[in-house]
Design an enzyme around this catalytic site. Structure first.
Site: not given
Length: 339
Positions: A255, A293
């Site tokens: 991330h 994601e």
């Protein structure tokens, strides 16, 4: 022709390498102890040789040759391989940078895709050893390889010739980076996606938690030594993403946020997307796939990742969001992406 490029090996601030193109086909490279004067000739093959073979040291350190190869490959994007003259090849420290030999010749060959999988210049460990594969279980009874404890240092450092930037990643330091982390997380542009616009106390507790968790690796990205963003690297097998695809033991993801607005824009995104991808493939050669994601409506992330070889796989539903599964494979990255 006289521009000088200087690079520093991660974890070795006292080892600085300078490279200078003296003419269209001659390159001077040196560190604190040794120097080389090389020539690149292109006839049937692109051949790297010493300008004067008698000036070659008895043993040439890997980092000098790796720096020379990186320089030459970066300035010759159509080259997929470089040949070493026999006099040069036989003096290399070892064979890490020679991937094959010409038949019936001592001439060594270095492939672009092989060079950039070598840790010598960019990774804090420098060698290509890996930790043993020892399996364990976490608190959720998920079996996974035992993960290495993360070092407290600069773990990746690379001069990006395409964008004229030095990019590095270091493990986050709670005392040094808390103020910056707090500022970044409380920016509206960042909190829209991270949803962590919290107090210093709450963010301190969060960082203390991730710093103890070997599944996660919190890192700060820097351009020319100035922090620009936060990267949270994770092992996919122990992450919430694992059940949503055919997860393998060494798959990784991350991330990110770019907190310093001065480093927004295509020049910088082209650099950090390739660099973080490169680092994660270097960090463990058993990692053959990276995954992510992002929120399905965050189309900008995939657009940013595309130059680094990432692609869209599918959309799926997390309990908390509609997500896009994106991935990048080792083979295609090193064959197709120009670093």
């Amino acid at each position: 022709m006289t521009q000088i490029s200087t690079i520093t090996l991660p974890g070795a601030s006292d080892c600085e390498i300078s490279l200078q193109l003296l003419s269209s086909n001659s390159l001077a490279v040196h560190d604190n102890h040794q120097s080389l004067l090389l020539t690149l000739s292109e006839q049937d093959t692109a051949l790297v040789n010493a300008v004067n073979e008698s000036d070659l040291p008895e043993k040439i350190p890997n980092h000098l040759i790796a720096a020379s190869l990186d320089y030459l490959f970066s300035r010759n994007p159509d080259l997929s391989r470089l040949h070493f003259a026999p006099a040069l090849a036989e003096r290399l420290q070892d064979n890490q940078l020679i991937h094959s030999h010409e038949e019936n010749s001592q001439e060594g060959i270095s492939y672009r895709s092989g060079l950039y999988q070598n840790r010598t210049l960019w990774h804090w460990q420098k060698d290509n050893q890996t930790i043993p594969e020892i399996w364990t279980e976490n608190e959720k009874a998920i079996a996974h390889p035992l993960r290495q404890e993360q070092p407290k240092c600069v773990v990746y450092n690379r001069y990006d010739y395409q964008n004229d930037l030095t990019i590095s990643f270091r493990t986050l330091d709670l005392e040094e980076d808390l103020d910056l982390f707090h500022e970044w997380m409380n920016q509206p542009r960042v909190s829209e996606f991270w949803e962590m616009a919290q107090s210093r106390e709450e963010l301190t507790a969060y960082l203390q938690s991730v710093l103890k968790d070997r599944r996660v690796w919190p890192m700060v990205g820097c351009f020319n030594g100035e922090p620009f963003g936060y990267f949270e690297v994770y092992w996919a097998l122990e992450d919430r993403i694992a059940p949503y695809y055919d997860c393998q033991p060494w798959d990784r993801g991350f991330h990110l946020l770019v907190g310093n607005p001065e480093f927004l824009g295509q020049r910088y995104s082209n650099s950090w997307t390739k660099a973080i991808t490169h680092f994660l493939f270097l960090d463990d050669p058993r990692t053959t796939r990276l995954v992510g994601e992002p929120r399905a409506d965050n189309k900008r992330v995939l657009k940013l990742l595309c130059p680094a070889g990432w692609s869209f796989v599918k959309e799926f539903d997390f309990p908390h969001k509609r997500a896009s599964l994106v991935n990048c494979c080792r083979d295609s990255f090193f064959q197709e992406v120009q670093l």
